[in-house]
Design an enzyme around this catalytic site. Sequence first.
Site: not given
Ligand code: NAD
Ligand code: 022
Ligand code: ZN
Length: 369
Positions: A40-42, A62-63, A92, A95, A98, A106, A110, A169, A364
């Site tokens: 994954c991206h992270t 992480h996936e 958990c 906390c 939760c 949770c 952390r 994820c 993926r």
């Molecule tokens: P990905 O690379 O598979 O998809 C991103 C998409 O965005 C691509 O299709 C790309 O073409 C498009 N894109 C790029 N620039 C663009 C623009 N300017 N306008 C429109 N589209 C555009 O990535 P992903 O796996 O889908 O992840 C997306 C984001 O979600 C990442 O930042 C990732 O870290 C985040 N994420 C967050 C969480 C969370 O819990 N909040 C969890 C997982 C992933």
């Molecule tokens: C997963 N992410 C992006 C791509 N794949 C992702 C990254 C960060 C978070 C969630 C998903 C995230 C959002 C908010 C937080 N995190 C903070 C949570 C908190 O403080 O309670 C986050 C998480 C884990 C970690 C860092 C940031 C870590 O384990 N290092 C859930």
């Molecule tokens: Zn992820």
Amino acid sequence: MKTRAAVAYEAGKPLVIETVELDGPRAGEVLVEMKATGVCHTDEFTRSGADPEGLFPVILGHEGAGVVLEVGAGVTSLKPGDHVIPLYTPECRGCKSCLSRKTNLCTAIRATQGKGLMPDGSSRFRIGKTPIHHYMGCSTFAQHSVLPEIALARVRPDAPFDKICYIGCGVTTGIGAVIYTAKVEPGANVVVFGLGGIGLNVIQGARMAGADKIIGVDINPAREHMARHFGLTHFVNPTEVEGDLVAYLVELTGGGADYSFECVGNTKLMRQALECCHRGWGVSVVIGVAGSGQEIATRPFQLVTGRVWKGSAFGGARGRTDVPKIVDWYMERKIEIDPLITHKLPLERINEAFELMHSGESIRTVVEF
Ligand code: NAD
Ligand code: 022
Ligand code: ZN
């Protein structure tokens, strides 16, 4: 014991496949044999050195999905043979967070998780005498890993590891943001920015919720086909829109989106996602993780007139409660995962997964052990 793992020794360097030492589970911990992991991206954010909180050496990932081999003292909810999905957002159930029922974040472990350590402040991985950091409490880029009991969801044993690892994820993040964070209702109009591994899952979540228009925005035209398969009704390529994209989307939704989702991690798009929402009630959910130090902006008027900006981590899902349900949805064919896993690699070739991610070729890549 000894196990095989992809070790990130230094920021910006390829991962190295090594045999590492893994200590057994202590109290409240569980030894898991990993069967598959998504990339994954992270993981790339940290590997590349862009993550200011990244620690090295580390075992990323992480996936995952795997099988319990051994449980430590006091572990009651899991036993050897159970199939599990690691949770970077643990649950958990005790906390303040939760118990609030208002968040899935949770806080029980952390502090140590963020430092790459187990809850007792130590690491189970080492090479010789050098400790290796854990990652997001999971470290799934290893054939065996030790995790806290509260960071494992037990899932049905007939579900295939190479597909359900993605529920650890991407699937849960996308579908959960629709169901748990936004609570999209039937008939709603939805706009999704970014049709990658997360956005496509937002789309299938929106279809499952009974959304009416499901509009996808992406600069990569190759993403339209897959998105339509998952429920997209309108594709918008911003590079082909004449004039203002926000105005175009407001027009297309007949006044603005009821819900929008930013699934890229671009702060400019986060603003557009908020501003294309309907006056009075539109809700915009930030899912994408922006680079460190970035800020979002809009005029306060956008919020005063009733638009709502929200964020979602792990789709707002409570891992041990909700992840087994999402595995059931997959097995009952209520959601689809298989077409999103575009590439598979053995652990030895894990570095190719990062190249496939950068080129936009993969949705993926799954590594099988
Ligand atoms: P990905 O690379 O598979 O998809 C991103 C998409 O965005 C691509 O299709 C790309 O073409 C498009 N894109 C790029 N620039 C663009 C623009 N300017 N306008 C429109 N589209 C555009 O990535 P992903 O796996 O889908 O992840 C997306 C984001 O979600 C990442 O930042 C990732 O870290 C985040 N994420 C967050 C969480 C969370 O819990 N909040 C969890 C997982 C992933
Ligand atoms: C997963 N992410 C992006 C791509 N794949 C992702 C990254 C960060 C978070 C969630 C998903 C995230 C959002 C908010 C937080 N995190 C903070 C949570 C908190 O403080 O309670 C986050 C998480 C884990 C970690 C860092 C940031 C870590 O384990 N290092 C859930
Ligand atoms: Zn992820």
